[in-house]
Design an enzyme around this catalytic site. Structure first.
Site, short mmCIF file in Angstrom:
data_model
loop_
_atom_site.label_atom_id
_atom_site.label_comp_id
_atom_site.label_asym_id
_atom_site.label_seq_id
_atom_site.Cartn_x
_atom_site.Cartn_y
_atom_site.Cartn_z
N ASP A 66 -5.43 -6.90 -3.09
CA ASP A 66 -6.81 -7.31 -2.90
C ASP A 66 -6.94 -8.72 -2.31
OD1 ASP A 66 -9.55 -7.57 -2.99
OD2 ASP A 66 -9.77 -7.02 -5.07
N HIS A 116 -11.30 -0.48 -7.67
CA HIS A 116 -11.65 -1.13 -8.94
C HIS A 116 -12.16 -0.08 -9.94
CE1 HIS A 116 -10.91 -4.86 -6.97
NE2 HIS A 116 -11.96 -4.76 -6.16
#
Length: 461
Positions: A327, A276
């Site tokens: 994810d 991220h």
């Protein structure tokens, strides 16, 4: 290497995306291990060699996966708090994690990994933290849950890097773990033992300190020492700076922003993937790029959770490396992740084709090659594209309405104008065809097991 080199497998591609760009009439050959021994362009098609007349791409690594979350993708799209956010979503996720059994995990992961292959991914980095039983007790075999993921990857035929997660605290400063986190917890020695077991079983393995809020500094130090003492090349992945609240909490704890703290307190280098890294200031962004670490971007999940938008344009300008992951698997589509990444840049910059480069003015070309290179680095495996010495992982795009288009235009259409049609026709991993005409041989069986596992989770969460 000469095209006459003895090989156990071969393929002739009319158009192929090599690391330096597009090439025509490309012969690929590989050995028993599935390693490319020949990649030569401008050749006539050898007699008896399988030929693909469409577009051949290097397989894309998926650098960030929580496989079990595939079972509740799409099922958290209702308001559960006055101000819904990542943190309210996490509370719902914990409910599903509590109900997860070994059988359910394997069924969910097998379905997911088949979906990944059908979507153009040929490898996955599994960031795995549901280690124990719901009450925190260790399974009879402490590696039970990890081995179920390994079995799922082998059944599907996808490449795998296992990343067992160290999780010890609920917040910065070593706050005690919550009851919902009992399944995740490990000592450093316990996690290193698990890693050693997986390595002994032939699995490519690294480690994932979950986040700075979940791993105290001394545990991070000891984990890295033990990991790299046994395997100096082992990859390290960590969630960092995903949410603004995380940045604020880290500042309150240490006086530093999370990426700043990490870069100054750990030997972050090309073995690392910072997942991220959404909220960086200019100093952190430049320092991260200099470190050689990969920024692990998950655009569909970051959009779904309202995380924010990573400044990919500035990071690339600083020389940074990046790759993509799915994810939480709200989306399992390699092309869509790239599209969302570029569109996020367009919306914030108010310009088009932001991530194109001087070498690759077609933005889809530039992004696909960058995602392959960054994903390979994060995986710690030789899967960095169509060149000798790398694994024979590639994707053949289906030809729909692309008559008269160049190879580059076909890829651009796949990424930016698929119109809902599945664009992936065939997929090879280590020289083995795992998807043919858009279908995986095990898809029907896997789907049935997945539906049963998801029903169990919904009933018992």
């Amino acid at each position: 290497m000469s095209a006459a080199t003895t090989a156990t497998g071969s393929l002739f591609a009319r158009h192929a995306l090599l690391p330096q760009g597009w090439a025509d009439d490309v012969l690929l050959q590989w050995d028993d291990a599935g390693t490319l021994t020949c990649v030569e362009a401008g050749l006539p098609a050898p007699a008896g060699t399988e030929r693909v007349d469409g577009v051949l791409l290097p397989g894309l690594p998926n650098l960030h996966s929580h496989a079990f979350q595939r079972a509740f993708a799409g099922l958290t799209e209702h308001r559960s708090a006055e101000q819904d956010s990542f943190w309210s979503w996490r509370a719902l996720m914990y409910g599903f994690a509590q109900a997860l059994t070994p059988d359910a995990l394997q069924a969910i992961a097998t379905q997911l990994y088949i979906e990944m292959l059908q979507a153009g991914y040929t490898a996955v980095c599994e960031f795995h933290y549901v280690h124990h039983q719901p009450d925190g007790r260790v399974h009879a075999d402490a590696a039970e849950m990890s081995l179920r993921l390994v079995a799922a990857a082998r059944e599907a035929g996808i490449g795998l890097t296992m990343l067992p997660v160290l999780y010890q605290a609920s917040g910065f400063g070593g706050k005690p773990a919550q009851a919902e986190q009992r399944r995740f917890l490990n000592s450093v020695d316990g996690l290193l033992s698990l890693i050693g077991r997986l390595r002994h079983d032939g699995v490519r393995v690294g480690a994932a300190p979950h986040s700075l809020r979940a791993v105290p500094p001394e545990a991070l130090r000891d984990l890295l020492g033990g990991l790299h003492g046994a395997d100096a090349s082992a990859p390290v992945h960590i969630h960092v700076a995903e949410q603004q609240r995380e940045v604020d909490d880290c500042l309150a704890w240490s006086g530093q922003r999370p990426v700043q703290w990490l870069l100054e307190n750990a030997a972050v280098d090309a073995r690392w993937c910072l997942v991220h890294a959404t909220h960086l200031d200019a100093y952190e962004r430049r320092a991260l790029a200099r470190s050689g670490a990969v920024a692990g971007l998950c655009p569909s999940t970051e959009s779904n959770l309202g995380d924010g938008v990573f400044d990919a344009e500035a990071f690339v300008a600083d020389g940074g490396h990046w790759g993509i992951g799915s994810d939480s698997h709200a989306c399992v589509d390699a092309a869509e992740e790239l599209r969302l990444l570029e569109y996020g840049q367009r919306l914030t910059k108010q310009r088009r084709n932001v991530l194109a480069s001087a070498a690759h003015p077609q933005v889809a070309d530039a992004m696909w090659l960058s995602a392959v290179a960054g994903g390979a680095r994060a995986s710690g495996r030789s899967i960095a594209g169509l060149r000798v010495g790398q694994q024979a992982d590639f994707v053949h795009l289906a030809a729909f309405d692309d008559a008269g288009l160049s190879a580059s235009q076909r890829l651009a259409s796949h990424v930016f104008a698929t119109h809902g049609a599945r664009g992936v026709r065939d997929v090879w991993v280590a020289g083995q065809c795992r998807v043919h005409d858009g279908q995986h041989a095990g898809a029907g069986r896997a789907a049935e097991a997945f539906i049963s596992a998801r029903a169990h989770l919904l009933e018992h969460r």
